[in-house]
Design an enzyme around this catalytic site. Structure first.
Site, PDB file in Angstrom:
ATOM      1  N   GLY A  10       0.578  -1.257  -0.322  1.00  0.00           N
ATOM      2  CA  GLY A  10      -0.107   0.023   0.098  1.00  0.00           C
ATOM      3  C   GLY A  10       0.765   1.143   0.063  1.00  0.00           C
ATOM      4  N   ASP A  31       0.123  -9.260   2.076  1.00  0.00           N
ATOM      5  CA  ASP A  31      -1.149  -8.405   1.966  1.00  0.00           C
ATOM      6  C   ASP A  31      -2.329  -8.183   1.146  1.00  0.00           C
ATOM      7  OD1 ASP A  31      -0.698  -4.744   1.016  1.00  0.00           O
ATOM      8  OD2 ASP A  31      -2.344  -6.039   0.777  1.00  0.00           O
ATOM      9  N   PHE A  81       0.423  -2.364   8.809  1.00  0.00           N
ATOM     10  CA  PHE A  81      -0.860  -1.307   8.552  1.00  0.00           C
ATOM     11  C   PHE A  81      -1.773  -1.568   8.352  1.00  0.00           C
ATOM     12  CE2 PHE A  81       4.225  -0.007   7.185  1.00  0.00           C
ATOM     13  CZ  PHE A  81       4.204   1.706   7.405  1.00  0.00           C
ATOM     14  N   SER A 125      -3.950   7.328  14.201  1.00  0.00           N
ATOM     15  CA  SER A 125      -4.188   8.037  13.039  1.00  0.00           C
ATOM     16  C   SER A 125      -4.509   9.303  13.901  1.00  0.00           C
ATOM     17  CB  SER A 125      -5.349   7.303  12.424  1.00  0.00           C
ATOM     18  OG  SER A 125      -6.268   9.792  11.839  1.00  0.00           O
ATOM     19  N   THR A 127      -7.108  11.056  13.535  1.00  0.00           N
ATOM     20  CA  THR A 127      -8.692  11.175  13.999  1.00  0.00           C
ATOM     21  C   THR A 127      -8.451  10.983  15.411  1.00  0.00           C
ATOM     22  OG1 THR A 127     -10.487  10.001  12.256  1.00  0.00           O
ATOM     23  CG2 THR A 127      -8.769   8.632  13.076  1.00  0.00           C
ATOM     24  N   TYR A 152     -14.164   4.170  11.028  1.00  0.00           N
ATOM     25  CA  TYR A 152     -12.497   3.648  10.571  1.00  0.00           C
ATOM     26  C   TYR A 152     -11.986   4.324  11.838  1.00  0.00           C
ATOM     27  CZ  TYR A 152      -8.025   5.322   9.065  1.00  0.00           C
ATOM     28  OH  TYR A 152      -7.089   6.010   9.468  1.00  0.00           O
ATOM     29  N   LYS A 156      -9.660   2.836  15.116  1.00  0.00           N
ATOM     30  CA  LYS A 156      -8.064   3.209  15.078  1.00  0.00           C
ATOM     31  C   LYS A 156      -8.117   3.883  17.261  1.00  0.00           C
ATOM     32  CE  LYS A 156      -5.923   3.036  11.393  1.00  0.00           C
ATOM     33  NZ  LYS A 156      -5.309   1.615  11.098  1.00  0.00           N
ATOM     34  N   TYR A 180      -0.558   9.163  12.609  1.00  0.00           N
ATOM     35  CA  TYR A 180      -0.232  10.353  11.118  1.00  0.00           C
ATOM     36  C   TYR A 180      -0.973  11.390  11.530  1.00  0.00           C
ATOM     37  CZ  TYR A 180       0.990   5.255  10.117  1.00  0.00           C
ATOM     38  OH  TYR A 180       1.585   4.144   9.724  1.00  0.00           O
TER      39      TYR A 180
HETATM   40  N1  UFG Z   1     -10.848  18.523   0.543  1.00  0.00           N
HETATM   41  C1  UFG Z   1     -11.336  18.951  -0.157  1.00  0.00           C
HETATM   42  N2  UFG Z   1     -11.459  18.270  -1.790  1.00  0.00           N
HETATM   43  C2  UFG Z   1     -11.389  17.094  -1.680  1.00  0.00           C
HETATM   44  C3  UFG Z   1     -10.907  16.694  -1.461  1.00  0.00           C
HETATM   45  C4  UFG Z   1     -10.468  17.261   0.370  1.00  0.00           C
HETATM   46  O1  UFG Z   1     -11.523  20.626  -0.021  1.00  0.00           O
HETATM   47  O2  UFG Z   1     -11.364  16.943  -2.963  1.00  0.00           O
HETATM   48  C5  UFG Z   1     -10.273  19.421   1.647  1.00  0.00           C
HETATM   49  C6  UFG Z   1     -11.060  18.282   3.037  1.00  0.00           C
HETATM   50  O3  UFG Z   1     -12.639  18.706   3.482  1.00  0.00           O
HETATM   51  C7  UFG Z   1      -9.727  18.563   4.558  1.00  0.00           C
HETATM   52  C8  UFG Z   1      -8.550  18.012   3.387  1.00  0.00           C
HETATM   53  O4  UFG Z   1      -9.245  19.011   2.376  1.00  0.00           O
HETATM   54  O5  UFG Z   1     -10.368  19.881   4.489  1.00  0.00           O
HETATM   55  C9  UFG Z   1      -8.075  16.845   3.858  1.00  0.00           C
HETATM   56  O6  UFG Z   1      -8.950  16.404   3.342  1.00  0.00           O
HETATM   57  P1  UFG Z   1      -8.317  14.712   2.807  1.00  0.00           P
HETATM   58  O7  UFG Z   1      -9.190  14.114   2.751  1.00  0.00           O
HETATM   59  O8  UFG Z   1      -7.377  14.893   2.613  1.00  0.00           O
HETATM   60  O9  UFG Z   1      -7.852  14.108   4.613  1.00  0.00           O
HETATM   61  P2  UFG Z   1      -8.894  14.262   6.011  1.00  0.00           P
HETATM   62  O10 UFG Z   1      -7.608  14.964   6.220  1.00  0.00           O
HETATM   63  O11 UFG Z   1     -10.040  14.267   5.769  1.00  0.00           O
HETATM   64  O12 UFG Z   1      -8.691  12.980   6.020  1.00  0.00           O
HETATM   65  C10 UFG Z   1      -7.664  12.385   6.580  1.00  0.00           C
HETATM   66  C11 UFG Z   1      -7.195  10.489   6.159  1.00  0.00           C
HETATM   67  C12 UFG Z   1      -7.879   9.481   7.104  1.00  0.00           C
HETATM   68  C13 UFG Z   1      -7.682   9.890   8.570  1.00  0.00           C
HETATM   69  C14 UFG Z   1      -7.848  12.030   9.040  1.00  0.00           C
HETATM   70  C15 UFG Z   1      -7.294  11.766   9.950  1.00  0.00           C
HETATM   71  O13 UFG Z   1      -7.838  10.191   4.852  1.00  0.00           O
HETATM   72  O14 UFG Z   1      -7.910   8.787   7.296  1.00  0.00           O
HETATM   73  O15 UFG Z   1      -6.920  12.747   7.842  1.00  0.00           O
HETATM   74  O16 UFG Z   1      -7.781  13.539  10.776  1.00  0.00           O
HETATM   75  F1  UFG Z   1      -8.569  10.141   9.051  1.00  0.00           F
END
Ligand code: UFG
Length: 346
Positions: A10, A31, A81, A125, A127, A152, A156, A180
């Protein structure tokens, strides 16, 4: 010194395997290829010159997991992971997430006890912090754990509890949970990177796919957050900085330098960037004008979070070194190499 990397084909796993090999560790990957591709092994081999051993099975199957450990009695440590990670999907199919993410962990812990494997690094995470209160930003490992926003996220939190309780119950077990923040970017060679199946959920692959013309328009979810430009803030961390922290965690365990048998570390840069700042960085390093529009907030999103990495910096002797521009540039180089057929991936 042999290390088992579950989920090693991954995104985070494959980059970590390369770093482990660089440090002389022998890697065996398990995996099930639910969300990754076998070509990762070719890419790893191309970068490091070493093809890791690989077994394809589901660690949520206790018989197969036990059989694996019975056949491999020289594993010094495990980096776990392997897990489902799509927040939205976990809301629609919670049982799939609990079953996979928790069964696999429990099977591994059972096997560690039975076959005397002592060291586990676990993928956690940020999260688990949810939206930290203002007095807890930047968020340190001591901040309160908030009720999870999704199944999800809950896997965690529960996983950290399962590990902690197993360590109290079974002498000799050690674990490090790495929380992370937002991993982005790709390997410098552009041979490895993030390869989401279908439409990306996450910001960075959506940006690079939009720039390449795969997606028409990036939707920016919300510009009415209480942040300087109104868009949400995250602590983006370069995948190579993240990978290196895993190697340091493994060395800390094997070198018996842990302060407690269960340690938890934040992996972030300590700096938060808004969605618009990420877009600006991307446009600057790529020279591509990104087609984006502001839309409503995405449900379940928190407004702002970034790490206090002091404890990781001091205790692990690790610090994220790469800046946002390096993250966006490496992600862009990877996207282009992949689309032009210059990688091992079809
Ligand atoms: N965003 C956009 N447009 C998109 C995608 C994301 O504006 O198309 C914004 C989101 O609203 C957010 C930021 O970009 O404000 C980051 O979004 P991500 O989806 O990239 O990441 P997240 O912070 O939502 O989530 C990530 C991981 C999860 C984890 C989380 C922990 O994907 O697995 O961080 O906070 F749980």
């Amino acid at each position: 010194m042999r290390i088992l990397v579950t989920g090693g084909t991954g995104y985070i796993g494959s980059h970590t395997v390369v770093e482990l090999q660089k440090k002389g560790f022998e890697v065996i990957i398990v995996d099930a290829l639910f969300n990754s591709r076998k070509e990762s092994l070719d890419a790893i081999e191309k970068i490091s010159g070493i093809r890791p051993q690989f077994e394809c099975f589901d660690l949520a199957d206790s018989t197969l997991t036990d059989d694996f450990f019975a056949r491999h009695n020289d594993i010094k440590g495990i980096i776990h992971f392997a897990a489902h990670k799509a927040v939205g999907e976990s809301v629609e199919q919670p049982i799939k997430y609990y079953r996979n993410n928790l069964d696999s962990l429990m099977n591994i812990l059972d096997a560690m006890r039975k076959y005397s494997v002592q060291n586990l690094v676990f993928s956690s995470s940020c999260t688990v912090y949810g939206q930290p209160d203002a007095e807890h930003l930047p968020v340190s490992e001591r901040a309160p754990i908030k009720k999870a926003e999704s199944p999800y996220g809950n896997t965690k939190q529960i996983a950290e509890e399962i590990i902690s309780e197993s360590i109290s119950a079974y002498k000799g077990l050690n674990a490090i949970a790495l929380r992370y923040f937002n991993p982005v970017g790709a390997h410098d060679s552009a041979m490895l990177g993030e390869l989401p199946l279908g439409v990306p959920n996450n910001l960075m692959p959506f940006i690079t796919q939009t720039a390449y013309g795969i997606r028409k328009c990036l939707k920016v979810f919300g510009d009415d957050y209480p942040t300087p430009d109104g868009t949400a803030i995250r602590d983006y961390i370069h995948i190579m900085d993240l990978a290196k922290a895993h190697v340091i965690a493994v060395e800390r365990m094997i070198g018996e330098r842990m302060k407690n048998s269960f340690e938890i570390f934040n992996l972030g840069t300590g700096t938060g960037y808004s969605v618009l700042e990420v877009i600006k960085s991307f446009e600057k390093v790529s020279g591509v004008k990104l087609n984006y529009e502001i839309v409503g907030r995405r449900s379940g999103d928190i407004e702002k979070v970034w790490a206090d990495p002091t404890y990781s910096n001091n205790e692990l002797g690790w610090k994220a070194e790469r800046c946002l521009d390096e993250m966006t540039l490496s992600a862009w180089k990877w996207e282009q190499a992949y689309r032009k057929g210059e990688t091992c991936f079809e």
